[in-house]
Design a protein around this motif. Structure first.
Motif, mmCIF file in Angstrom:
data_model
loop_
_atom_site.group_PDB
_atom_site.id
_atom_site.type_symbol
_atom_site.label_atom_id
_atom_site.label_comp_id
_atom_site.label_asym_id
_atom_site.label_seq_id
_atom_site.Cartn_x
_atom_site.Cartn_y
_atom_site.Cartn_z
ATOM 1 N N ASN A 11 0.861 -1.177 0.000
ATOM 2 C CA ASN A 11 0.000 0.000 0.000
ATOM 3 C C ASN A 11 0.900 1.231 0.000
ATOM 4 O O ASN A 11 1.202 1.797 1.048
ATOM 5 N N ARG A 13 0.369 4.158 -1.124
ATOM 6 C CA ARG A 13 -0.350 5.389 -0.807
ATOM 7 C C ARG A 13 -0.405 5.646 0.712
ATOM 8 O O ARG A 13 -0.450 6.790 1.152
ATOM 9 N N HIS A 16 2.273 7.751 2.049
ATOM 10 C CA HIS A 16 2.116 9.147 1.628
ATOM 11 C C HIS A 16 1.024 9.847 2.439
ATOM 12 O O HIS A 16 1.205 10.979 2.876
ATOM 13 N N GLU A 17 -0.092 9.164 2.651
ATOM 14 C CA GLU A 17 -1.246 9.754 3.327
ATOM 15 C C GLU A 17 -1.092 9.793 4.849
ATOM 16 O O GLU A 17 -1.713 10.628 5.503
ATOM 17 N N LYS A 46 -7.199 0.054 -1.755
ATOM 18 C CA LYS A 46 -7.823 1.379 -1.794
ATOM 19 C C LYS A 46 -8.900 1.522 -0.713
ATOM 20 O O LYS A 46 -9.830 0.724 -0.647
#
Length: 156
Positions: A11, A13, A16-17, A46
């Motif tokens: 994952n 992302r 980053h998040e 997601k």
């Protein structure tokens, strides 16, 4: 005997998040067709997260595609999946999640000695300016590494 791990999905992302404060390894309760789909890397992270419900840990929103050669007994791709953690780990995580702004985010899914595992990150959400500064730091580090490599080759 060394631990044999094989990554299924990461994952990217999430890093980053969120700002990941700690990581925890948990097992997954899966059905047969889900395992076969995981072996084909048919998984999407997601909007997935983990939560504690009735003193049990659950993975929500993780999409495992139905097995291509499955029958009508194929699994539901969006079902909630139980996470296997020790009772004391669940109790510790319950206390941490109760803190404001902390959440459990799946970071990667992998097979370890033939068993599906998920690496959960205890994370705090990043603001937009934090994301920008993290990108800037990564870019600066990349430039410094590039310059150091060029210096070692004598390309000053």
């Amino acid at each position: 005997m060394a631990d044999e791990t094989r990554n299924i999905a990461t994952n990217r992302r999430a890093r980053h998040e969120y700002e990941v404060l700690a990581t925890i390894e948990a097992g997954l309760v899966l059905r047969g067709t889900e395992v076969k789909s995981l072996r084909d890397s048919q998984v999407t992270f997601k909007d997935s997260y983990a939560t504690i419900r009735n003193a049990e840990a659950w993975l929500l929103g993780c999409h495992i595609n139905p097995y291509s050669h499955g029958t009508d007994a194929n699994h539901d791709p969006e079902r909630d999946r139980k996470l296997l953690l020790h009772r004391r780990e669940v109790a510790r995580l319950t206390g941490k999640i109760a803190e404001r702004g902390l959440t459990l985010v799946p970071l990667r899914l992998y097979f370890k000695n033939g068993r599906a595992k998920v690496e959960l990150g205890l994370a705090r959400g990043r603001k937009l300016h934090d994301k920008r500064s993290a990108l800037r730091e990564r870019e600066v580090r990349r430039e410094m590494d590039k310059a150091a490599r060029a210096g070692r080759r004598g390309e000053w």
